[in-house]
Design a protein around this motif. Structure first.
Motif, PDB file in Angstrom:
ATOM      1  N   ALA A   1      59.471  73.669  30.070  1.00  0.00           N
ATOM      2  CA  ALA A   1      59.114  72.358  30.622  1.00  0.00           C
ATOM      3  C   ALA A   1      57.717  72.307  31.228  1.00  0.00           C
ATOM      4  CB  ALA A   1      60.141  71.937  31.672  1.00  0.00           C
ATOM      5  N   GLN A   2      57.261  73.419  31.814  1.00  0.00           N
ATOM      6  CA  GLN A   2      56.008  73.373  32.559  1.00  0.00           C
ATOM      7  C   GLN A   2      54.969  74.398  32.100  1.00  0.00           C
ATOM      8  OE1 GLN A   2      56.610  72.859  36.886  1.00  0.00           O
ATOM      9  NE2 GLN A   2      58.793  72.978  36.397  1.00  0.00           N
ATOM     10  N   GLY A   3      55.343  75.265  31.179  1.00  0.00           N
ATOM     11  CA  GLY A   3      54.401  76.264  30.694  1.00  0.00           C
ATOM     12  C   GLY A   3      54.123  77.390  31.671  1.00  0.00           C
ATOM     13  N   ILE A   4      54.991  77.542  32.682  1.00  0.00           N
ATOM     14  CA  ILE A   4      54.836  78.623  33.658  1.00  0.00           C
ATOM     15  C   ILE A   4      55.510  79.861  33.088  1.00  0.00           C
ATOM     16  CG2 ILE A   4      55.439  79.400  35.985  1.00  0.00           C
ATOM     17  CD1 ILE A   4      55.484  76.388  36.759  1.00  0.00           C
TER      18      ILE A   4
ATOM     19  N   GLU B   1      54.681  84.588  37.160  1.00  0.00           N
ATOM     20  CA  GLU B   1      53.728  83.752  37.886  1.00  0.00           C
ATOM     21  C   GLU B   1      54.360  83.335  39.217  1.00  0.00           C
ATOM     22  OE1 GLU B   1      51.457  80.655  35.904  1.00  0.00           O
ATOM     23  OE2 GLU B   1      52.184  81.429  33.994  1.00  0.00           O
ATOM     24  N   LEU B   2      53.533  83.164  40.224  1.00  0.00           N
ATOM     25  CA  LEU B   2      54.030  82.769  41.533  1.00  0.00           C
ATOM     26  C   LEU B   2      54.296  81.271  41.578  1.00  0.00           C
ATOM     27  CD1 LEU B   2      51.715  84.839  43.895  1.00  0.00           C
ATOM     28  CD2 LEU B   2      54.076  85.318  43.233  1.00  0.00           C
ATOM     29  N   LEU B   3      55.367  80.910  42.255  1.00  0.00           N
ATOM     30  CA  LEU B   3      55.748  79.510  42.446  1.00  0.00           C
ATOM     31  C   LEU B   3      55.910  79.246  43.933  1.00  0.00           C
ATOM     32  CD1 LEU B   3      58.664  79.191  39.882  1.00  0.00           C
ATOM     33  CD2 LEU B   3      56.337  78.392  39.581  1.00  0.00           C
TER      34      LEU B   3
ATOM     35  N   PHE C   1      67.797  79.341  33.119  1.00  0.00           N
ATOM     36  CA  PHE C   1      67.219  78.407  34.089  1.00  0.00           C
ATOM     37  C   PHE C   1      65.695  78.522  34.110  1.00  0.00           C
ATOM     38  CE2 PHE C   1      65.791  77.342  38.373  1.00  0.00           C
ATOM     39  CZ  PHE C   1      66.363  76.093  38.563  1.00  0.00           C
ATOM     40  N   ILE C   2      65.203  79.746  34.199  1.00  0.00           N
ATOM     41  CA  ILE C   2      63.751  79.972  34.222  1.00  0.00           C
ATOM     42  C   ILE C   2      63.119  79.490  32.925  1.00  0.00           C
ATOM     43  CG2 ILE C   2      61.968  81.772  34.200  1.00  0.00           C
ATOM     44  CD1 ILE C   2      63.856  83.300  36.179  1.00  0.00           C
TER      45      ILE C   2
END
Length: 70
Positions: free
Chosen positions: A38-41, A45-47, A30-31
């Motif tokens: 999908a987002q390059g995170i 990293e904090l979300l 999932f991560i």
């Protein structure tokens, strides 16, 4: 970290993935799919997580054209 704490953490992550609508997906997949690819995170990293609770049942469903007629 104790084994009990680790098991509780894993169970919590599995529950969050199911809650997000992906019951057959592992937390790591999932991560990777929704944040890393999908987002390059990157992991670590904090979300900001937004959770909504619908008090009077499910939210109104909109048709693709934006009308409430279904």
């Amino acid at each position: 970290m104790s084994t009990a704490t680790t098991s509780a953490s894993v169970a919590g992550r599995n529950r969050q993935v199911r809650f997000s609508g992906f019951p057959g997906m592992s937390p790591s997949e999932f991560i990777r799919r929704f944040f890393v690819d999908a987002q390059g995170i990157q992991p670590g990293e904090l979300l900001t997580r937004i959770e909504r609770t619908y008090v009077n049942g499910a939210p109104e469903q909109l048709a693709l054209n934006g009308s409430t007629d279904t």
